[in-house]
Design an enzyme around this catalytic site. Structure first.
Site, PDB file in Angstrom:
ATOM      1  N   HIS A 164       0.809  -1.212   0.000  1.00 54.81           N
ATOM      2  CA  HIS A 164       0.000   0.000   0.000  1.00 54.81           C
ATOM      3  C   HIS A 164       0.848   1.271   0.000  1.00 54.81           C
ATOM      4  O   HIS A 164       1.954   1.296   0.542  1.00 54.81           O
ATOM      5  CB  HIS A 164      -0.935   0.000   1.208  1.00 54.81           C
ATOM      6  CG  HIS A 164      -2.005  -1.050   1.122  1.00 54.81           C
ATOM      7  ND1 HIS A 164      -1.833  -2.313   1.646  1.00 54.81           N
ATOM      8  CD2 HIS A 164      -3.234  -1.028   0.542  1.00 54.81           C
ATOM      9  CE1 HIS A 164      -2.926  -3.025   1.399  1.00 54.81           C
ATOM     10  NE2 HIS A 164      -3.785  -2.278   0.736  1.00 54.81           N
ATOM     11  N   ALA A 196      12.282   4.744   0.514  1.00 58.54           N
ATOM     12  CA  ALA A 196      11.683   3.422   0.348  1.00 58.54           C
ATOM     13  C   ALA A 196      10.935   3.376  -0.970  1.00 58.54           C
ATOM     14  O   ALA A 196      10.322   4.362  -1.382  1.00 58.54           O
ATOM     15  CB  ALA A 196      10.725   3.118   1.509  1.00 58.54           C
ATOM     16  N   GLY A 197      10.994   2.230  -1.629  1.00 60.99           N
ATOM     17  CA  GLY A 197      10.242   2.073  -2.876  1.00 60.99           C
ATOM     18  C   GLY A 197      11.145   1.870  -4.071  1.00 60.99           C
ATOM     19  O   GLY A 197      11.762   2.823  -4.556  1.00 60.99           O
ATOM     20  N   GLY A 219      11.968  -3.607   0.868  1.00 61.36           N
ATOM     21  CA  GLY A 219      10.863  -4.505   1.150  1.00 61.36           C
ATOM     22  C   GLY A 219      10.887  -5.716   0.244  1.00 61.36           C
ATOM     23  O   GLY A 219      11.171  -6.830   0.674  1.00 61.36           O
TER      24      GLY A 219
END
Length: 350
Positions: A164, A196-197, A219
């Site tokens: 999300h 992040a990402g 992640g």
């Protein structure tokens, strides 16, 4: 004090460049968190939605880290982080657990500025040694969180991230530097930014640092860690996916499919592309998509069906760079060593 020095002060066991695993719900348990921490990063436990579940994970982490903490007597916290999805959660339910275990970091995500303020204040009253990090997905949200909550770090989540995030987001390539400039212009440059990402390896970490981040959160890369809690068929889908811009997609259908969508309109999610999204894209109504999902799920009991067609497999655009099973310690070591080399080599250009 520089932002990097502040991160190192808050988390004295870490090695630089700083990396953490994202607190992925259901995937990042104490086993992964401990492995990442022992390797010189910040290991984090994903949001369980259950107070009992979190207690079990923190108790396990505490036991696994007993010797590590004995060798670092200055630590007054449990050296792991805990992710919390603020929307739909009651602060008072979680505070006794935070007070008892004193995790090094509590990572707050998916909530209004008012909610984040209340959570940050409550956490600091319950355990003053715990640091509060806030994840946001826009420059405006970053400024509001910084002004209202004075977080110990801001996690800027770019649109390449799996799971999300902000439906109208930007990649870290523009998100991080603009957020850094905005914080500076408002006298808030003392708050560290983490990226992040879409960050998968040392190249991504080095890039994040040059963009203005003090470190990076990975992640999707850790889905390939042996210590991550991932079904083998889900992991195999991740290993075989390539070209993340094509094989993943952002949409609210991945939550709409389960009837009532609890997520505010601000958010959607990135998953592996499969029948759920494809059926919606071809014109099926959401009810028709649900009915087809039911039929496909029933069919999977008697014949082989791709897992991505009957499940939501959350993964970022870097999924094509996750190709094999590795130990979390090896991931941390490889990423940090490569990032150091990239940053060192970059000096030759100037």
């Amino acid at each position: 004090m520089s932002c990097t020095t502040r991160i190192k002060r808050d988390l004295p066991w870490i090695q630089l460049p700083f990396i953490a695993n994202a607190p992925m719900s259901g995937i990042a348990t104490s086993k992964l968190a401990v492995a990442v921490t022992l390797s010189g990063g910040l290991g984090q436990i994903g949001f369980t939605g259950s107070t009992h579940g979190l207690e079990v994970e923190l108790e396990s982490a505490q036991g696994q880290l007993k010797d590590f903490m004995a060798g670092n007597r200055d630590l007054d916290v449990l050296p792991v982080g805990v992710g919390v999805i603020v929307t739909g959660s009651s602060l008072q339910r979680w505070l006794p657990i935070f007070e008892r275990y004193k995790p090094a970091v509590i990572w707050l995500s998916f909530g209004s500025t008012l909610q984040m303020h209340a959570w940050a204040r409550g956490i600091r009253e319950a355990t003053s040694s715990t640091k509060v990090w806030i994840q946001v997905g826009s420059v405006n949200a970053a400024l509001q969180a910084a002004q209202s909550c004075q977080p110990d770090a801001l996690v800027m989540q770019g649109s390449d991230a799996g799971g999300h995030g902000h439906a109208r987001g930007a990649s870290v390539v523009t998100l991080v530097p603009e957020a850094a400039d905005t914080l500076r212009d408002h006298g808030l440059s003392h708050i560290p930014i983490l990226a992040a990402g879409g960050i998968m390896d040392g190249r991504g970490v080095a890039a994040a640092i040059t963009l203005g981040a003090e470190g990076a959160v990975l992640g999707t890369r850790f889905i390939g860690a042996e210590e991550a809690t991932v079904d083998s068929d889900v992991r195999e889908e991740v290993f075989t996916a390539t070209d993340g811009g094509e094989s993943t997609v952002r949409s609210r259908v991945f939550d709409d499919i389960w009837d009532t969508n609890p997520w505010p309109p601000l958010y959607d999610g990135r998953c592996l592309r499969g029948a759920i999204y494809n059926n919606l894209e071809t014109g099926m109504s959401i009810n028709e998509v649900r009915e087809q999902l039911y039929r496909d799920s029933q069919r999977s009991q008697v014949e082989e069906v791709k897992m991505r067609d009957i499940a939501c497999i959350w993964a970022g655009t870097g999924v094509g760079m996750v190709t094999k099973l590795e130990q979390a310690a090896d991931i941390v070591k490889q990423v940090q060593e490569d990032a150091r080399k990239r940053l060192h080599d970059a000096k030759s250009f100037v």
